[in-house]
Design an enzyme around this catalytic site. Structure first.
Site, PDB file in Angstrom:
ATOM      1  CG  ASP A 119     -52.402 -20.363  -5.765  1.00 20.67           C
ATOM      2  OD1 ASP A 119     -51.861 -19.800  -6.738  1.00 20.67           O
ATOM      3  OD2 ASP A 119     -51.804 -21.196  -5.048  1.00 20.67           O
TER       4      ASP A 119
ATOM      5  CD  GLU B   2     -46.246 -19.847  -7.440  1.00 20.67           C
ATOM      6  OE1 GLU B   2     -45.017 -19.723  -7.562  1.00 20.67           O
ATOM      7  OE2 GLU B   2     -46.864 -19.519  -6.393  1.00 20.67           O
TER       8      GLU B   2
ATOM      9  CG  HIS C 135     -45.982 -16.797   1.210  1.00 23.85           C
ATOM     10  ND1 HIS C 135     -45.378 -18.001   0.934  1.00 23.85           N
ATOM     11  CD2 HIS C 135     -46.305 -16.266   0.005  1.00 23.85           C
ATOM     12  CE1 HIS C 135     -45.325 -18.177  -0.380  1.00 23.85           C
ATOM     13  NE2 HIS C 135     -45.878 -17.131  -0.957  1.00 23.85           N
TER      14      HIS C 135
END
EC number: 3.4.11.4
Length: 407
Positions: free
Chosen positions: A84, A177, A382
């Site tokens: 993920d 995760e 991110h």
């Protein structure tokens, strides 16, 4: 030959949207992760020579085995990466490749964003290297598809060179995760190894066996709404209660003011009305005593406010998420010492620092498999400014091969 498919493999992976969903109650949290496992990774694992490749629909893990080809190499080592990606746009990822980066700004596609060495001085570590960036509209997904690509590439090399002796190898690609639940249903019995490594770190040389201990905090504030024109001595504003609660937490113990071994309280969400409000926090610390003290502090703040209000209007819900895996790994440092030795032989300086975060290894270590973390190459993860060096990914492949050949 060793790295021939590494870049193409990585690009193929990141173009698949596998963003996890924190509000989902399924495992995996998104169908795209299961589809990625079954339609892309599983056939590829079988094609490169992994055996007993199987997907567990209960926990979302895809697992394969490469048996040892030298019986004197008796250790069994696992490698883990997560499928993920984080809570940022992951639809239509369009990576751009910067060959032989020579410094300066990198414009991210046709967007108005750029990677600027003034804002991101880590770029200066990559002069002359091949960088893969976003186009400014999505994250990249190097966290953790670089890890998946590195593991796959290492296995492919080993199966194509049968004269290279190696120990038993287990590979696991798991879900979710990024939302903190990926390893909750991990089955140790299906992953029989002496120790494992998550390939989920950042820059070259990272070798980590200390993580945060983590808790999630949800605080509900119950107000009393009346017409503001007649509110004197009657209204209790839940939003004001939330503000009051937040201001009672140490102002400098927030992520933006802390580093190293310092813990924090992090407000991640605030919603509500006069009648009811809700604040979401994450609590992080390294030492067990200080971690517990942080949880006690929020309970005490709530109790104090309720006492002042004369009734229970501040409701606290605390849930531990994971714990500092140092407590497990320091009992047997074999995995760390082996990784250090391999890196040093490859002229890679091990950078042993605490992870200001967690990995699947945090939970798996407490299940009985010591699982430290090794660099996978991602930087600025991110978000739209994420990038990875191809050369760092290649070195990660070398480390994986070195570990299983030295075991």
């Amino acid at each position: 030959m060793k790295y021939d498919n590494l870049l193409d493999r990585f690009i193929k992976y990141v173009k698949v949207n596998t963003r996890s969903d924190p509000d989902s109650e399924t495992t995996p949290s998104t169908e795209s992760q299961e589809a990625f496992a079954l339609t892309i990774l599983k056939p590829e694992m079988e094609a490169i020579g992994l055996q007993d490749v199987h997907y567990n629909p209960v926990n979302g893990y895809l697992i394969g085995t490469l048996p040892a080809n030298n019986p004197t190499l008796t250790r069994k080592i696992g490698f883990i990466a997560h499928m993920d990606t984080a809570d940022f746009n992951a639809e239509n990822v369009n990576p751009q490749i910067i060959d032989n980066y020579q410094g300066g700004d990198i414009t991210l596609g046709s967007s108005n964003y750029k990677l600027d060495p003034k804002a991101f001085p880590n770029l200066n570590n990559y002069i002359g290297q091949t960088l893969i960036t976003t186009d400014g509209t999505t994250l990249l997904g190097a966290d953790d598809k670089s890890g998946i690509a590195e593991i796959m590439t290492a296995i492919e090399f080993l199966t194509s060179q049968p004269q290279i002796e190696h120990c038993d190898i287990k590979v696991a690609f798991g879900p979710d995760e990024e939302i903190g639940v990926g390893a909750d249903k991990f089955e140790v019995a299906d992953f029989e190894v002496d120790f494992a490594y998550t390939m989920d770190g950042g820059p070259l040389g990272e070798l980590q066996y200390e993580t945060f201990s983590a808790a999630a905090l949800e605080v509900t504030f119950l107000g009393r709404n009346v017409h503001p024109g007649t509110a004197k001595d009657q209204m209790i504003n839940a939003l004001e209660l939330a503000i009051d609660f937040h201001e009672k937490l140490p102002a400098k113990e927030r992520p933006e003011y802390t580093d190293g071994y310092q813990g924090f309280y992090h407000l991640t969400g605030l919603t509500g009305t006069v009648e009811e409000a809700r604040a979401s926090y994450i609590i992080r610390d390294f030492e067990e005593a200080s971690f517990e003290a942080r949880k006690v502090k929020v309970e005490n703040i709530a109790q104090s406010m309720n006492a002042q209000l004369g009734t229970k209007r501040v409701l606290v819900e605390l849930n531990d998420q994971y714990y500092n895996m140092k407590k497990v790994i320091e009992k047997d440092m074999t995995a760390i010492e082996l990784a250090k030795e391999v890196m040093e032989e490859l002229a890679i300086k091990p950078v042993i620092e605490p992870i200001r975060g967690g990995t699947d290894g945090s939970k798996i270590s407490f299940m009985g498999i010591p699982t430290p973390n090794i660099f996978a190459g991602g930087e600025n993860m991110h978000g739209r400014f994420e990038f990875v060096s191809l050369q760092t990914m290649e070195r990660a492949v070398d480390v994986i091969i070195g570990l299983v050949c030295k075991a």
